[in-house]
Design a protein around this motif. Structure first.
Motif, PDB file in Angstrom:
ATOM      1  N   LEU A  45       1.952   3.695  -3.224  1.00  0.00           N
ATOM      2  CA  LEU A  45       1.224   4.848  -3.762  1.00  0.00           C
ATOM      3  C   LEU A  45       1.797   6.148  -3.217  1.00  0.00           C
ATOM      4  O   LEU A  45       1.962   7.135  -3.955  1.00  0.00           O
ATOM      5  N   ARG A 104      -3.365  -3.150  -6.364  1.00  0.00           N
ATOM      6  CA  ARG A 104      -4.587  -2.983  -5.582  1.00  0.00           C
ATOM      7  C   ARG A 104      -5.799  -3.544  -6.338  1.00  0.00           C
ATOM      8  O   ARG A 104      -6.663  -4.206  -5.756  1.00  0.00           O
ATOM      9  N   ALA A 110       1.291   0.342  -7.747  1.00  0.00           N
ATOM     10  CA  ALA A 110       0.363   0.399  -6.617  1.00  0.00           C
ATOM     11  C   ALA A 110      -1.081   0.227  -7.065  1.00  0.00           C
ATOM     12  O   ALA A 110      -1.858  -0.528  -6.465  1.00  0.00           O
ATOM     13  N   LYS A 111      -1.448   0.911  -8.146  1.00  0.00           N
ATOM     14  CA  LYS A 111      -2.824   0.836  -8.636  1.00  0.00           C
ATOM     15  C   LYS A 111      -3.149  -0.551  -9.184  1.00  0.00           C
ATOM     16  O   LYS A 111      -4.218  -1.120  -8.896  1.00  0.00           O
ATOM     17  N   LEU A 164       3.315   4.460  -9.140  1.00  0.00           N
ATOM     18  CA  LEU A 164       1.858   4.641  -9.129  1.00  0.00           C
ATOM     19  C   LEU A 164       1.165   3.511  -9.900  1.00  0.00           C
ATOM     20  O   LEU A 164       0.110   3.017  -9.474  1.00  0.00           O
ATOM     21  N   THR A 215       0.806  -1.232   0.000  1.00  0.00           N
ATOM     22  CA  THR A 215       0.000   0.000   0.000  1.00  0.00           C
ATOM     23  C   THR A 215       0.836   1.279   0.000  1.00  0.00           C
ATOM     24  O   THR A 215       0.513   2.229  -0.723  1.00  0.00           O
TER      25      THR A 215
END
Length: 242
Positions: free
Chosen positions: A160, A230, A226-227, A223, A157
């Motif tokens: 990000l 997720r 992370a995206k 980014l 997490t």
């Protein structure tokens, strides 16, 4: 468990971030952001007197600029230097003067005259040009600490946050270059160099320019990782629930 794609993105992003930090640190610590190419000094030029005026340590910006015009001066964020010819072997010796912290925050004046009106635009451009790179490096260090904590906690997490910090660092780097270039243009506008003296950007400025896209590419990779991770994790949990 981390997918190989995400791990690869993290490794490449970390390498790009490290390269950007090295380039930006080298740019901040060197004086070749802008340089003047002067014609050869004639015999009537008192080079020793010019060198003494330059190294005197006063805050007269006009005097320092005039000497830099005549002796192949270079300007950086924390340094300004001149090339002094040696009579013994006909080579050049570099003489530099560093800006103290007090000098960095001193106001700038129109026409480089301390008795003139303060130029607020040049004043804040000068302050931003040396503060923004420090903020950028601080953000990269903070991003590294967040990434290290993420590795120790085995959590994806915080990636990000690392990406956002690198994005802000890239903006600060670009802002520093823009502020410096705008400040030099205003300096040339108020105090044009003599005929035959040419100004150009130095390699230190190009190092800072290279740091900007490296930081942005690192931010994009962090980014994206992370995206994507997720989204993949959400799908996996929904599949398990179903």
């Amino acid at each position: 468990m981390v997918d190989n794609r995400y791990a690869t993105a993290l490794v490449i992003g970390s390498v790009l971030s490290l390269l950007a930090a090295v380039y930006l640190s080298a740019a901040v610590g060197t004086q070749h952001w802008f340089q003047y190419s002067s014609p050869p000094a004639n015999r009537t030029t008192n080079v020793s007197r010019l060198r003494e005026d330059f190294l005197r340590g006063d805050s007269n910006e006009k005097n320092h600029t005039d000497v830099m015009f005549r002796l192949n001066g270079t300007l950086g964020l924390w340094w300004r230097c001149i090339q002094v010819p040696r009579e013994s072997d006909h080579t050049f010796e570099t003489k530099c003067e560093s800006f103290s912290l007090n000098q960095q925050f001193m106001p700038k004046y129109r026409n480089l005259n301390i008795n003139a009106e303060e130029d607020l635009l040049r004043t804040y451009l000068w302050r931003c040009q040396f503060l923004l790179p420090l903020v950028s490096l601080a953000l990269v260090v903070l991003a590294g600490l967040v990434g290290l904590c993420a590795c120790l906690c085995r959590s994806f997490t915080p990636t990000l946050v690392v990406g956002v910090l690198h994005f802000l660092a890239g903006l600060c780097t670009l802002g520093s270059v823009c502020c410096f270039r705008a400040g030099v243009d205003l300096l040339t506008y108020y105090h044009p160099p003599p005929k035959g003296v040419k100004g150009s950007m130095g390699w230190s400025l190009y190092l800072a320019l290279i740091s900007f896209p490296l930081q942005m590419m690192a931010a994009a990779l962090f980014l994206w990782a992370a995206k994507s991770h997720r989204k993949n994790y959400t799908r996996m949990m929904a599949y398990r629930v179903a």
